[in-house]
Design a protein around this motif. Structure first.
Motif, short mmCIF file in Angstrom:
data_model
loop_
_atom_site.label_atom_id
_atom_site.label_comp_id
_atom_site.label_asym_id
_atom_site.label_seq_id
_atom_site.Cartn_x
_atom_site.Cartn_y
_atom_site.Cartn_z
N ASN A 51 -1.96 35.65 2.39
CA ASN A 51 -0.69 35.39 1.71
C ASN A 51 0.31 34.62 2.55
O ASN A 51 1.39 34.31 2.12
CB ASN A 51 -0.08 36.69 1.17
CG ASN A 51 -0.01 37.75 2.24
OD1 ASN A 51 -0.36 37.49 3.38
ND2 ASN A 51 0.45 38.93 1.89
N LEU A 79 -4.58 36.06 11.18
CA LEU A 79 -4.91 37.46 11.48
C LEU A 79 -6.22 37.86 10.83
O LEU A 79 -7.07 38.51 11.45
CB LEU A 79 -3.81 38.37 10.94
CG LEU A 79 -2.76 38.85 11.92
CD1 LEU A 79 -1.78 39.76 11.20
CD2 LEU A 79 -3.42 39.59 13.06
N THR A 80 -6.37 37.47 9.56
CA THR A 80 -7.59 37.83 8.84
C THR A 80 -8.81 37.28 9.55
O THR A 80 -9.81 38.00 9.74
CB THR A 80 -7.53 37.26 7.41
OG1 THR A 80 -6.38 37.79 6.78
CG2 THR A 80 -8.77 37.62 6.63
N ASN A 126 -3.95 39.69 -0.46
CA ASN A 126 -4.16 40.69 0.58
C ASN A 126 -4.62 40.13 1.92
O ASN A 126 -4.50 40.79 2.94
CB ASN A 126 -5.18 41.73 0.12
CG ASN A 126 -4.63 42.57 -0.99
OD1 ASN A 126 -3.59 43.18 -0.84
ND2 ASN A 126 -5.31 42.57 -2.12
N LEU A 127 -5.19 38.95 1.92
CA LEU A 127 -5.71 38.44 3.19
C LEU A 127 -5.09 37.11 3.60
O LEU A 127 -4.96 36.82 4.78
CB LEU A 127 -7.23 38.28 3.10
CG LEU A 127 -7.98 39.60 2.91
CD1 LEU A 127 -9.46 39.33 2.78
CD2 LEU A 127 -7.73 40.55 4.05
N ASN A 180 -0.86 35.45 8.34
CA ASN A 180 -1.81 36.44 7.84
C ASN A 180 -3.22 35.87 7.77
O ASN A 180 -4.20 36.57 8.03
CB ASN A 180 -1.39 36.93 6.47
CG ASN A 180 -0.79 38.31 6.54
OD1 ASN A 180 -1.01 39.02 7.53
ND2 ASN A 180 -0.05 38.69 5.55
N TRP A 224 -6.95 38.53 -5.36
CA TRP A 224 -6.93 39.63 -4.42
C TRP A 224 -6.97 39.10 -2.98
O TRP A 224 -6.20 39.54 -2.13
CB TRP A 224 -8.14 40.55 -4.67
CG TRP A 224 -8.11 41.78 -3.84
CD1 TRP A 224 -7.49 42.95 -4.16
CD2 TRP A 224 -8.68 41.96 -2.55
NE1 TRP A 224 -7.65 43.85 -3.14
CE2 TRP A 224 -8.37 43.27 -2.14
CE3 TRP A 224 -9.42 41.15 -1.69
CZ2 TRP A 224 -8.78 43.79 -0.92
CZ3 TRP A 224 -9.82 41.65 -0.48
CH2 TRP A 224 -9.50 42.96 -0.10
N GLU A 258 -4.22 33.84 -9.10
CA GLU A 258 -3.35 35.00 -8.92
C GLU A 258 -4.07 36.33 -9.10
O GLU A 258 -3.59 37.35 -8.63
CB GLU A 258 -2.20 34.94 -9.94
CG GLU A 258 -1.32 33.72 -9.81
CD GLU A 258 -0.51 33.72 -8.53
OE1 GLU A 258 -0.32 34.81 -7.96
OE2 GLU A 258 -0.10 32.64 -8.09
N VAL A 259 -5.18 36.34 -9.82
CA VAL A 259 -5.85 37.63 -10.07
C VAL A 259 -7.32 37.51 -9.74
O VAL A 259 -7.80 36.48 -9.28
CB VAL A 259 -5.70 38.09 -11.53
CG1 VAL A 259 -4.31 38.57 -11.81
CG2 VAL A 259 -6.12 36.98 -12.46
N CYS A 275 -9.43 39.25 12.74
CA CYS A 275 -10.00 40.57 12.43
C CYS A 275 -11.46 40.44 12.02
O CYS A 275 -12.30 41.26 12.41
CB CYS A 275 -9.25 41.23 11.30
SG CYS A 275 -7.67 41.85 11.80
N PRO A 311 -2.71 32.52 -13.81
CA PRO A 311 -3.59 31.50 -13.24
C PRO A 311 -4.68 32.16 -12.41
O PRO A 311 -4.45 33.21 -11.81
CB PRO A 311 -2.66 30.67 -12.35
CG PRO A 311 -1.27 31.05 -12.75
CD PRO A 311 -1.32 32.36 -13.41
#
Lengths: 365, 259, 398
Positions: free
Chosen positions: A30, A37-38, A27-28, A34, A23, A17-18, A41, A14
């Motif tokens: 999930n 936090l992202t 990675n940011l 998080n 990404w 997911e990619v 930051c 889907p």
């Protein structure tokens, strides 16, 4: 009972997911925390950029006089580096002859570059390094081949920093090997002496070893023998580094399997032959990465010579901005020097990490 | 088909469904590792999953207690659907025991402490009670005398038996085995398989990823063959081994049985 | 491997030339080494003594009784220029210890946070943490100290425009950080006693809770009772006494603040430099320690139904700490040794004060010996502790 005859198609995952979205999600964002936090930051990065970029780039003064830098609204004063660059890099070395240390640094970098290529490792490289030492002596001192003589008390800046660290590691290396062998030998007197030396040096700060070298070495020699500041500092560094290298080499010796020692014994090799032909070649190969790390620390530690008054890279920069008109631009100068140190140390540490991976791959195969 | 087999099949058909996997997909990056997997496991059923490496069999059973997340489809375990709900996941993990290929015992705890840890901290049992249960299962896997040793002092087979006992201490309704004998020396495989067979005889629902075909023949109610992320063939062991339908199954069986 | 003299061999070969006997050779070799070292030592000591005599420098530690005559910027022990060298050195030792203890405490916290951040699944957090580590690790500490010192003393506003961190109470300026003093009150002693009592009560509560869990399996709350026991009684007494809190606020008079306590710019720069630099090394230790626990341990803990925080506390941390603690102590030692760089920015630590002493008295050898003795005491006692600790955890393992 059941056989799946038609195969389910291999599908693309889907879109969530990619790719870019996948990404970001992986990675940011999930999880809830998080994502928070992202965002925090990201806000931090934006804050830093808006604080630093105008100062360091937009409003910076790239060339000019101290007056330009003090104008209202002026940012970083990079002009100070253009003005003081030669002094920072070469210290008090005779101004017109500064191409010589520059050439020496170039030679050094070339050889370091060559040493990073593992295909070139061999006898020729060792001889190239020996030749390099002579080239440095000729270039830096002069007095031959029509070069004017420059006393080593005038040496300073980057060449001094490089030279002190290289000489320290080259001289400390064999001492370290002997100390490591001594520490692992089964002769109590030899072992005791080596342990005492290693633990004494490793237990005290480098500054105190430098103090000792500068205070006590003049007292150690009979009347008439004088040891100048540079040599004293060099001796201090070498003594200090040899204790640390001894521990590095010892770790390598310990990593050699017992079977290797036994095989050498079984072949009838004596102690020295066993060490020279069987154990050390393997152990020293193993410890190349930690040796590079030791070299990095030494390279950074040479900055301590400021305390006994030698003009290395850091001290040269510090003296340069002591010039009254440029006095308030410390920070720019420190950033410049930090970049030089960083360039050297970062490259070396990345190299040592790569080497470590390669070597561990080579030994595990 | 023997009358026993027949009876067993009827019994299972009447039993409630314990695990239901429907239309499950999973990707690792671009790699489609599970493709539309469907599987229903009855209570008390013993399933052996086999297939070449990389076929997704481990991933499938790791999805069942959510060590891996699936991205499409549903998995319902013991009436609870696996979602991101942390509470659901904890409930299911309590009901589902898992045994790993590499044992994963806790090296800093003794065998007994390994076994009592989850009963004490998850089930909130008194220590005495937890120890009694632990000793019961350690006896069951025939190593009560090793209770006070550390995992590092045991052989591989013993470690794997401790790992099984550790899972049993939570009295799970379902046991998942992820290649439990692959990391063992040949002479230790039997002691672990014996424990698994005795578990099977007690009526535990079992999903077992393994290449031990002897075990599959004697214990499994159903053998599932997976390849490239999908279930290719499933059947009762006799039929599966004697009369495989798919070419890929035949190829796989010829490779694994000729060893 | 030392069975080089089995009885049979000796009996068979009685006629070994003695210089070929391995043991004799070893002894001779060692005698040679010791003699060599002694000779070199004697030569150096002899030269030193001659040199000292010709320069008319008296040896010995009698100078320590003399008046020092220099003042110290900041000191926890009462000290004035009229005190002896011995007292000045004592003040220096205390300053070094203060910096080291505060530095170790802060660096551990910061390093742990950064180390965990580097392992974060959040890409941005991991990136920022690794940039932090790479930048600080690859530049000399001394340069960083100079940088921080320049930043504090050049970039911060002057006293008059001091940054009001807490208006009227805490000020940050080129002259350092000014904080209020608390005026001592009788009730404070009682509060401290109650705090200690609360500490004992907490220990008691935790032990009782562990017993309770062992017996019934039920968990008792730990966090809030701990907070309550530690601070509750003290806070109650304080409130009942009418909340006495008298602060001496720093007040701007003329060119500087009067009253209150100070963290000098030197101390701030030194602390910031040491803490940030050391934290990068601690971060790498923490990261390596956590990575050393295999993923299977997490999986096994999860498969048993342990929630994440319990898995971390019961399974992951006990294993990671074994890997983390030994290199951590050597980082603590490094921080303590690196605090000697204070001499470069003028914070009066032990090395800085002995440096002044050496310059004033010319007693170089004694000064260097004192520095080395002080640091060796700390280093050897910590490594002694480490050896003991390593043996202990090795025993627990098997």
């Amino acid at each position: 009972m059941t056989v799946q005859t038609t195969s389910a198609p291999i599908e693309k995952p889907p879109v969530t997911e990619v790719g870019a979205i996948g990404w970001l999600r992986a990675n940011l964002f999930n999880s809830k925390s998080n994502s928070v936090l992202t965002i925090v930051c990201f806000a931090f990065i934006v804050y830093v950029i808006q604080a630093v970029v105008p100062w360091a780039f937009l409003n910076a003064v790239w060339t000019g006089t101290p007056k330009d830098c003090q104008a209202p609204g002026a940012g970083a004063c990079w002009a100070v580096i253009g003005e003081k660059n030669r002094f920072t890099l070469f210290g008090r070395y005779t101004y017109d002859e500064q191409w010589r240390p520059a050439l020496a640094i170039g030679l050094f970098l070339l050889l370091v570059g060559a040493s990073c290529i593992r295909r070139l490792w061999g006898k020729a490289l060792i001889w190239a390094w020996v030749g390099q030492v002579f080239m440095w002596a000729i270039l830096m001192w002069g007095g031959v081949l029509g070069l004017t003589f420059v006393n080593h008390e005038q040496w300073g800046g980057l060449p001094l920093t490089l030279m002190m660290s290289v000489v320290a590691i080259v001289v400390a290396y064999p001492i370290g090997i002997v100390l490591a062998l001594g520490r692992r030998s089964d002769m109590p007197a030899a072992r005791g002496l080596c342990v005492a030396y290693i633990e004494l040096i490793r237990g005290v700060p480098l500054i105190s070893v430098l103090f000792m070298a500068s205070v006590m070495i003049p007292l150690f020699f009979p009347e008439g023998v004088s040891v100048d500041k540079l040599l004293r500092a060099q001796i201090g560094f070498t003594l200090f580094l040899s204790a640390y290298l001894a521990e590095v080499v010892r770790a390598g010796l310990q990593a050699i399997p017992k079977g290797q020692y036994e095989a050498a014994d079984a072949l009838g090799l004596g102690y020295w032959a066993k060490m020279r032909l069987i154990v050390l070649p393997q152990a020293l190969r193993l410890v190349i990465p930690p040796m590079v790390n030791s070299f990095i620390s030494t390279f950074k530690d040479t900055s301590l010579v400021i305390i006994i008054g030698l003009v290395d890279l850091l001290n040269a920069g510090k003296i340069a901005v002591n010039d009254p008109p440029w006095r308030s631009f410390y920070v720019e100068m420190y950033i410049y020097i930090a970049l030089i140190y960083f360039a050297f140390c970062f490259t070396m540490s990345k190299f040592s990490q790569r080497l470590e991976r390669d070597l561990s791959k080579a030994t595990s195969r | 088909m023997t009358p026993q087999r027949q009876a067993r099949r009827e019994q299972l058909a009447a039993a409630p469904i314990n695990i239901e996997v429907s239309h499950v997909h999973k990707w690792y990056g671009e790699f489609h590792v599970l493709r539309d997997v469907n599987l229903a496991v009855s209570k008390g059923e013993r399933i052996v999953i086999c297939g070449p490496s990389g076929s997704g069999k481990s991933t499938l059973i790791r999805c069942i207690n959510r060590l891996e997340e699936h991205q499409k489809g549903n998995i319902i375990v013991d009436g609870t659907e696996l979602t991101n709900d942390v509470k659901n996941i904890e409930v299911i993990r309590r009901e589902v025991g898992m045994v790993f290929q590499s044992f994963n015992l806790f090296p800093h705890l003794t065998v007994l402490e390994n076994c009592t840890l989850a009963p004490i901290w998850v089930k909130k049992l008194p220590k005495k009670e937890a120890e009694a249960i632990a000793m019961k299962y350690l006896e069951r896997v025939r190593i009560p005398d090793q209770a006070l040793k550390y995992p590092g002092q045991l052989s591989g087979g013993q470690q794997q038996r401790v790992a099984i006992a550790r899972s049993l201490c939570m009295s799970p309704k379902i046991m998942l085995f992820d290649e439990p004998t692959s990391a063992l020396d040949p002479e230790m495989v039997k002691e672990v398989l014996d424990v698994m067979i005795s578990l099977a005889e007690d009526g535990m629902t079992m999903l077992c990823v393994t290449h031990e075909m002897g075990f599959a023949k004697s214990v499994a109610d159903r053998v599932i063959f997976m390849d490239r992320g999908e279930i290719i063939e499933q059947n009762v062991p006799d039929e599966f081994f004697n009369n495989p339908q798919s070419e890929r199954t035949k190829l796989f069986l010829s490779q694994i049985l000729n060893h | 491997m030392t069975d080089r003299r089995s009885g049979a061999q000796v009996a068979e070969k009685p006629k070994t030339a003695f210089w070929n006997d391995r043991d004799v050779r070893a002894v001779l070799f060692q005698i040679l080494i010791v003699l060599g070292v002694l000779a070199a030592g004697w030569y150096l000591v002899h030269n030193t003594l001659t040199n000292l005599e010709s320069r008319k420098i008296a040896t010995g530690f009698s100078f320590m009784e003399r008046e020092a005559g220099f003042s110290i910027g900041e000191s926890l022990v009462p000290y004035s220029a009229a005190d002896t060298y011995a007292r000045a050195i004592w003040a220096g030792i205390i300053n070094t210890l203060v910096i080291s203890v505060i530095g170790i405490f802060l660096a551990t916290i910061l390093g742990t946070v950064v180390g965990i951040a580097r392992l974060s699944t959040n890409w941005l957090v991991a990136r920022i943490a690794s940039i932090y580590v790479e930048v600080l690790r690859n530049t000399p500490l001394l340069l960083q100290l100079f940088f921080w010192y320049a930043l504090v003393s050049e970039a911060l506003p002057g006293v008059r425009e001091a940054i009001r961190i807490i208006p009227d109470y805490v000020f940050l300026s080129q002259k350092g950080l000014r904080i209020p003093h608390i005026v001592a009150n009788d009730i404070h002693g009682w509060m401290f006693a109650l705090f200690l009592g609360g500490f004992a009560a907490t220990l008691f509560w935790r032990r009782a809770a562990a017993k309770h869990q062992e017996a019934t399996g039920k968990l008792r709350p730990l966090f809030w009772p701990t907070v309550g026991f530690l601070f509750g009684p003290a806070a109650l007494v304080w409130l009942f006494a009418g909340a006495p809190l008298e602060l001496i606020k720093p007040v701007l008079r003329g060119f500087d603040f009067q009253g209150g306590g100070t963290f000098s710019p030197e101390m701030i720069a030194l602390l910031v430099g040491l803490v940030t630099y050391t934290s990068t090394f601690i971060a790498e230790n923490v990261r390596a320690g956590i990575l050393s626990v295999s993923k299977g341990q997490w999986e096994a803990a999860r498969a048993l139904g342990l929630p994440n925080n319990r898995s971390l506390r019961l399974i992951i941390l006990p294993q990671a700490l074994r890997v983390i603690i030994p290199p951590m102590t050597s980082q603590y030692l490094n921080l303590t040794k690196n605090s000697s760089l204070a001499v470069a920015i003028g914070y009066p630590d032990l090395v800085s004060i002995l440096n002044t002493t050496i310059n004033q008295t010319g007693q170089g050898i004694e000064g260097v010996a004192l520095i080395m003795a002080a640091y060796l005491t700390v280093s050897l006692s910590i490594s002694g502790f480490m050896n003991w600790y390593n043996k202990r955890i090795a025993l627990v393992e098997r």
